[in-house]
Design a protein around this motif. Structure first.
Motif, mmCIF file in Angstrom:
data_model
loop_
_atom_site.group_PDB
_atom_site.id
_atom_site.type_symbol
_atom_site.label_atom_id
_atom_site.label_comp_id
_atom_site.label_asym_id
_atom_site.label_seq_id
_atom_site.Cartn_x
_atom_site.Cartn_y
_atom_site.Cartn_z
ATOM 1 N N ILE A 124 1.245 -1.419 0.105
ATOM 2 C CA ILE A 124 0.211 0.423 0.012
ATOM 3 C C ILE A 124 1.254 1.005 0.054
ATOM 4 C CG2 ILE A 124 -1.100 0.986 1.216
ATOM 5 C CD1 ILE A 124 -3.103 -1.045 2.364
ATOM 6 N N PHE A 125 2.078 1.528 1.331
ATOM 7 C CA PHE A 125 2.632 2.475 1.294
ATOM 8 C C PHE A 125 3.771 2.810 -0.169
ATOM 9 C CE2 PHE A 125 7.169 4.053 1.618
ATOM 10 C CZ PHE A 125 7.356 5.226 2.283
ATOM 11 N N VAL A 126 4.069 1.335 -0.691
ATOM 12 C CA VAL A 126 4.822 2.054 -2.295
ATOM 13 C C VAL A 126 3.742 2.572 -3.296
ATOM 14 C CG1 VAL A 126 5.873 0.321 -4.333
ATOM 15 C CG2 VAL A 126 6.692 0.024 -1.983
ATOM 16 N N LEU A 127 2.623 1.467 -3.405
ATOM 17 C CA LEU A 127 1.738 1.981 -4.538
ATOM 18 C C LEU A 127 0.992 3.411 -4.089
ATOM 19 C CD1 LEU A 127 0.196 0.636 -6.824
ATOM 20 C CD2 LEU A 127 -1.563 -0.846 -4.883
ATOM 21 N N VAL A 128 0.323 3.533 -3.433
ATOM 22 C CA VAL A 128 -0.119 4.937 -3.027
ATOM 23 C C VAL A 128 1.445 6.333 -3.109
ATOM 24 C CG1 VAL A 128 -1.177 7.096 -1.228
ATOM 25 C CG2 VAL A 128 -1.619 4.598 -1.428
ATOM 26 N N CYS A 129 2.107 6.382 -3.141
ATOM 27 C CA CYS A 129 3.746 7.077 -2.822
ATOM 28 C C CYS A 129 4.046 7.137 -4.398
ATOM 29 C CB CYS A 129 4.901 7.518 -2.063
ATOM 30 S SG CYS A 129 4.172 7.002 -0.134
ATOM 31 N N SER A 130 4.050 5.713 -4.723
ATOM 32 C CA SER A 130 4.573 6.082 -6.641
ATOM 33 C C SER A 130 3.504 6.709 -7.303
ATOM 34 C CB SER A 130 4.868 4.635 -6.564
ATOM 35 O OG SER A 130 4.454 3.876 -6.197
ATOM 36 N N ASN A 131 1.789 6.257 -7.183
ATOM 37 C CA ASN A 131 0.720 6.958 -7.944
ATOM 38 C C ASN A 131 0.685 8.524 -8.065
ATOM 39 O OD1 ASN A 131 0.602 3.847 -8.755
ATOM 40 N ND2 ASN A 131 -1.756 4.152 -8.707
ATOM 41 N N ALA A 132 0.775 8.439 -6.292
ATOM 42 C CA ALA A 132 1.513 10.537 -5.958
ATOM 43 C C ALA A 132 1.789 10.752 -6.648
ATOM 44 C CB ALA A 132 1.112 10.223 -4.713
ATOM 45 N N LEU A 133 3.134 10.450 -6.435
ATOM 46 C CA LEU A 133 4.404 11.167 -7.604
ATOM 47 C C LEU A 133 4.071 11.002 -9.589
ATOM 48 C CD1 LEU A 133 7.017 12.710 -6.759
ATOM 49 C CD2 LEU A 133 8.442 10.102 -6.440
ATOM 50 N N VAL A 134 4.182 10.043 -9.953
ATOM 51 C CA VAL A 134 3.442 9.685 -10.730
ATOM 52 C C VAL A 134 3.047 10.940 -11.541
ATOM 53 C CG1 VAL A 134 2.897 8.252 -12.706
ATOM 54 C CG2 VAL A 134 4.389 7.191 -11.263
ATOM 55 N N SER A 135 1.645 10.844 -10.732
ATOM 56 C CA SER A 135 0.378 11.414 -11.160
ATOM 57 C C SER A 135 1.203 12.821 -11.036
ATOM 58 C CB SER A 135 -0.889 11.365 -10.130
ATOM 59 O OG SER A 135 -1.919 11.783 -10.429
ATOM 60 N N ALA A 136 1.549 13.354 -10.063
ATOM 61 C CA ALA A 136 2.101 15.096 -9.665
ATOM 62 C C ALA A 136 3.340 15.082 -10.844
ATOM 63 C CB ALA A 136 2.830 15.322 -8.477
ATOM 64 N N LEU A 137 4.142 13.969 -11.404
ATOM 65 C CA LEU A 137 5.013 14.318 -12.251
ATOM 66 C C LEU A 137 4.134 13.894 -13.774
ATOM 67 C CD1 LEU A 137 7.977 12.615 -10.459
ATOM 68 C CD2 LEU A 137 6.744 15.778 -10.787
ATOM 69 N N ARG A 138 3.015 13.891 -13.870
ATOM 70 C CA ARG A 138 3.182 13.284 -15.450
ATOM 71 C C ARG A 138 3.184 14.120 -16.537
ATOM 72 N NH1 ARG A 138 -1.754 14.682 -13.072
ATOM 73 N NH2 ARG A 138 -3.600 15.465 -14.153
ATOM 74 N N ASN A 139 2.962 15.450 -16.580
ATOM 75 C CA ASN A 139 2.487 16.262 -17.350
ATOM 76 C C ASN A 139 4.428 16.841 -17.884
ATOM 77 O OD1 ASN A 139 -0.259 16.702 -17.884
ATOM 78 N ND2 ASN A 139 -0.475 18.040 -15.539
ATOM 79 N N PHE A 140 5.101 16.477 -16.728
ATOM 80 C CA PHE A 140 6.775 16.286 -17.170
ATOM 81 C C PHE A 140 7.870 15.693 -17.794
ATOM 82 C CE2 PHE A 140 5.342 19.217 -13.218
ATOM 83 C CZ PHE A 140 5.281 20.892 -14.274
ATOM 84 N N ILE A 141 7.073 14.249 -17.227
ATOM 85 C CA ILE A 141 7.722 12.949 -18.422
ATOM 86 C C ILE A 141 7.666 12.447 -19.555
ATOM 87 C CG2 ILE A 141 8.287 10.576 -17.783
ATOM 88 C CD1 ILE A 141 7.241 10.793 -14.582
ATOM 89 N N PRO A 142 8.385 12.818 -20.126
ATOM 90 C CA PRO A 142 8.451 12.773 -21.930
ATOM 91 C C PRO A 142 7.914 11.176 -21.655
ATOM 92 C CG PRO A 142 10.291 13.242 -21.011
ATOM 93 C CD PRO A 142 10.023 13.434 -19.811
ATOM 94 N N LYS A 143 7.342 10.889 -22.916
ATOM 95 C CA LYS A 143 6.359 9.383 -22.757
ATOM 96 C C LYS A 143 7.694 8.270 -23.215
ATOM 97 C CE LYS A 143 3.821 7.736 -26.347
ATOM 98 N NZ LYS A 143 2.878 8.242 -27.109
ATOM 99 N N GLN A 144 8.709 8.643 -23.642
ATOM 100 C CA GLN A 144 9.580 7.998 -24.172
ATOM 101 C C GLN A 144 10.875 7.740 -22.705
ATOM 102 O OE1 GLN A 144 9.633 10.894 -25.556
ATOM 103 N NE2 GLN A 144 9.106 10.055 -27.706
ATOM 104 N N VAL A 145 10.535 8.161 -22.115
ATOM 105 C CA VAL A 145 11.584 7.906 -20.792
ATOM 106 C C VAL A 145 10.381 7.062 -19.927
ATOM 107 C CG1 VAL A 145 13.752 8.997 -21.088
ATOM 108 C CG2 VAL A 145 11.928 10.415 -19.664
ATOM 109 N N ARG A 146 9.043 6.927 -19.578
ATOM 110 C CA ARG A 146 8.556 6.298 -18.599
ATOM 111 C C ARG A 146 8.212 6.037 -17.965
ATOM 112 N NH1 ARG A 146 5.945 4.972 -23.110
ATOM 113 N NH2 ARG A 146 4.156 3.505 -23.184
ATOM 114 N N ILE A 147 8.555 4.851 -18.684
ATOM 115 C CA ILE A 147 8.785 3.528 -17.427
ATOM 116 C C ILE A 147 10.043 3.644 -16.705
ATOM 117 C CG2 ILE A 147 8.586 0.662 -18.086
ATOM 118 C CD1 ILE A 147 6.232 1.707 -18.558
ATOM 119 N N THR A 148 10.930 4.239 -17.748
ATOM 120 C CA THR A 148 12.133 4.310 -16.928
ATOM 121 C C THR A 148 12.015 5.006 -15.418
ATOM 122 O OG1 THR A 148 13.237 4.365 -18.694
ATOM 123 C CG2 THR A 148 14.727 4.430 -16.600
ATOM 124 N N THR A 149 11.643 6.245 -15.702
ATOM 125 C CA THR A 149 11.161 6.984 -14.602
ATOM 126 C C THR A 149 10.485 6.232 -13.275
ATOM 127 O OG1 THR A 149 10.676 9.001 -16.232
ATOM 128 C CG2 THR A 149 10.203 9.151 -14.366
#
Lengths: 235, 225
Positions: free
Chosen positions: B54-79
């Motif tokens: 739960i901790f990893v899921l909530v924190c990672s989803n929060a950060l991914v969502s917060a940064l979603r407009n800044f992460i280029p599609k090409q490096v999204r999985i790595t990020t």
């Protein structure tokens, strides 16, 4: 007329610049590093304290008569007083309320069925006996390998497992070995648990390796171990 | 460059509850089965793994969502992997600080949360396309659903495999534990049994609804004629 793929301009999305890709990964990696260092620094003393408590608990479990202890390090055939943070082969000497030596607690490890099994065992150098152990780390199969902590017949092997040192103080008189369940004849043999032979063998092997390597050195420095507490004069 | 932005669906209770049962990651989506089978030999381990996830899921989803407009599609999985690995490392330290015994029991499975496809799957399929609030709420629901599934498996396996629940003796001491239940095959047997039961109930419910639906159609057509 509806827009179909044929009459739409053939647009290929522009590839972001390398700088943009690298900088994104760089910023995320920096953020990641910052978070990891922050939590590592915060939890480091707590984890160290947990480890110290776990070791302390194990020492007094394998040396039930001990009221206090001292840590020693074995280095190039010599034994010296050390603190718990010292790196190397650590052994722990237990003392009763009158500062009399009651035995040693020694770390041992060996490959089990799943992973390395780590034990702390009690050793009485005067009698040359291994008198029990506490499992520090084990991921052995539940119901099989985990029986080394609960099988009463197996634990009875360590009421006084013979680990005497020879007169020359160079090795154990007898090689400690694990034998098939029900075939133990000598005090230096470990009667295996039926169904978890691999873990039983690992226990026998680790006691033999540790005994061959450390017990002769302990025998040579026994007087130091016995008198260290009185010389130090601590409660 | 004037592309109409996709209208986001409104935040409803369903965003939270879907993960718990209707889209349960284990029983419906069959995601993250490696830890599900490996660590559920007791309720305590199941709960600990559930909380860590739960901790990893909530924190990672929060950060991914917060940064979603800044992460280029090409490096999204790595990020996403870097973000997930960061939170897994944090949870690894935190569990060691809470209890070394628990840490030793869970073994390598804490570190293996990095490759749990539930976490990466939610980051890619949901958090990267939805708002911060929705992503966090959905992740919380999914995490609770994952924990619920782990505890359902762990409960049955500990009860039958050791006669205990959360370390308390439930069956009398004469009970002969079914050792197979706390071994890897027990994980498959219990997971299979839960899937059978849940699908059976779901099918019965669907069958009942279809029957009711067709019955009401008949009544309408009869009254119409």
């Amino acid at each position: 007329m509806a827009n179909t793929p044929e009459n739409e301009p053939n647009e290929v999305p522009a590839l972001p610049s390398s700088f943009s890709l690298i900088s994104t990964l760089g910023v995320v990696a920096m953020l990641s590093g910052f978070l990891v260092v922050l939590v590592y620094e915060y939890t480091k003393p707590i984890i160290a304290e947990n480890q110290r408590l776990a070791t302390e608990r194990a020492i007094f479990k394998v040396l039930p008569k001990a009221k206090s202890r001292l840590t020693f390090i074995i280095n190039e055939g010599k034994i010296e007083l050390a603190d718990d943070k010292a790196k190397g082969e650590l052994i722990y000497a237990g003392y009763d309320a009158n500062n009399q030596f009651v035995g040693l607690a020694i770390n041992a490890a060996e490959q089990g069925y799943q992973d390395i099994v780590k034990l702390l065992y009690g050793y009485q150098p005067d009698k040359g006996c291994i008198t029990g152990y506490d499992v520090l780390k084990s991921t052995e199969t539940p119901g099989f390998g985990t029986k080394i902590t609960s099988d009463e017949e197996f634990l009875a092997n360590f009421n006084c497992l013979d680990a005497k040192v020879n007169q020359e103080q160079t090795a154990l008189i007898n090689v400690i070995k694990t034998v098939r369940h029900g075939t133990k004849k000598n005090a230096w043999e470990v009667d295996a648990i039926s169904g978890s032979t691999i873990t039983s063998n690992a226990v026998g092997r680790m006691f033999n390796q540790s005994g061959q390597a450390l017990h002769p050195i302990i025998a040579q420095h026994l007087s130091l171990l016995k008198t260290a507490k009185q010389q130090k004069g601590q409660p | 460059m004037s592309k109409a932005t996709k209208k986001e669906t409104p935040l409803t209770m369903d965003v939270f509850t879907a993960g718990i049962w209707k889209e349960n990651p284990v029983f419906v989506m069959m995601l993250g089965l490696c830890p599900v089978l490996a660590v559920t030999n007791s309720v305590e381990n199941s709960l600990a793994m559930g909380m860590a996830s739960i901790f990893v899921l909530v924190c990672s989803n929060a950060l991914v969502s917060a940064l979603r407009n800044f992460i280029p599609k090409q490096v999204r999985i790595t990020t996403y992997i870097i973000i997930i690995a960061t939170f897994v490392t944090l949870v690894d330290y935190i569990i060691q600080a809470i209890s070394l015994d628990l840490y030793n029991k869970l073994g390598a499975f804490i570190q293996l949360i990095v490759v749990n496809c539930l976490i990466l799957g939610r980051a890619e399929a949901y958090a990267s396309k939805n708002s911060f609030t929705k992503s966090v709420i959905s992740a919380l629901g999914m995490g609770l659903g994952f924990t619920l599934a782990l505890v359902m498996l762990g409960g049955v396996r500990e009860l039958l495999g050791a006669g205990q629940l959360l370390g308390y003796q439930i069956f009398s001491l004469n009970f002969q534990p079914w050792i197979v239940m706390i071994l890897p095959p027990g994980g498959f047997i219990v997971l299979g049994s839960w899937l059978l039961l849940i699908n059976y109930i779901e099918q019965r419910k669907t069958g009942k609804l279809i029957a009711e639906d067709s019955a009401s159609h008949c009544t309408v057509s009869q009254s119409g004629s």
